[in-house]
Design a protein around this motif. Sequence first.
Motif, PDB file in Angstrom:
ATOM      1  N   CYS A  78      44.892  42.158  40.441  1.00 56.58           N
ATOM      2  CA  CYS A  78      44.521  41.569  39.147  1.00 56.58           C
ATOM      3  C   CYS A  78      43.443  40.502  39.330  1.00 56.58           C
ATOM      4  N   TYR A  82      39.488  40.540  37.918  1.00 65.51           N
ATOM      5  CA  TYR A  82      38.821  39.477  37.162  1.00 65.51           C
ATOM      6  C   TYR A  82      37.488  39.095  37.811  1.00 65.51           C
ATOM      7  N   TYR A  85      34.892  41.540  36.950  1.00 60.87           N
ATOM      8  CA  TYR A  85      34.396  41.221  35.606  1.00 60.87           C
ATOM      9  C   TYR A  85      33.350  40.108  35.668  1.00 60.87           C
TER      10      TYR A  85
END
Length: 251
Positions: A78, A82, A85
């Motif tokens: 996770c 991020y 991103y």
Amino acid sequence: MPICTGELISRAIVNNPDVTRAAPLTDIWTNDFWGTPIGSSSSHGSYRPLCVASFRLNHWTGGLDPKGYHVANVLLHCAVTYLVYAVYRTLMPGRRPAAAAAVFAVHPVHAEAVAGVVGRADLLACLFYLAAFLCYTAHVRHRDRTPDPRRRVVCCDAGCHRRTYRLGSAVRIVFAALGLGTCSSDLDGLPGGVTECCAVREWACLAATVLMAAASMLAKETGLTVLAVCAVYDVLFASKQSPNKVSRVRR
């Protein structure tokens, strides 16, 4: 989930004294990924102390229960998603970085790294890899996108070119210690406080880049290649986007 049941069978965890705390914590810096002394002829040569340290932390909190190891892998995935991103938003603003991160998160190519406990090395290396790259892009922004009044000209007594740099008081001291001359006419009367603040941010980001690259390498050997990626980014992208390119003036 099936992957969270059963028993751990990886030799890198079950039979590794660095993970099961049968060996001192300091041994993770002298042993390979499997707990064998790195200088031994039987060593695999995989030096990943940060990954082993994370396994040791898992063992300290939950023993050999596989759930804790898999949960840690999912959380790391996770965090990596991020950062993907953030990298996509930095390189291609306005190109739907959330969609790119979503594709990365669910792509089946990552299944082995996330589901397999020993894939922790890839997850940690990727986490620090992307963090290093983001730190370097921040360094480039502070270095190349600063208004011209904050820049300084430094000339070497024995050199044949002048390059544009930002100088704070600490940099002046370094140049003086090295016996390099500075053009006082270019340095005097300019906002030193703003310059020093910008220089601190610039070099802090660069130092963070090196630290993150080292952490990536200590998680998996290939992590060191992020420095080459940063160099390519600087040459191919940052230099073209900078409104204040470094100029050279012949003496």
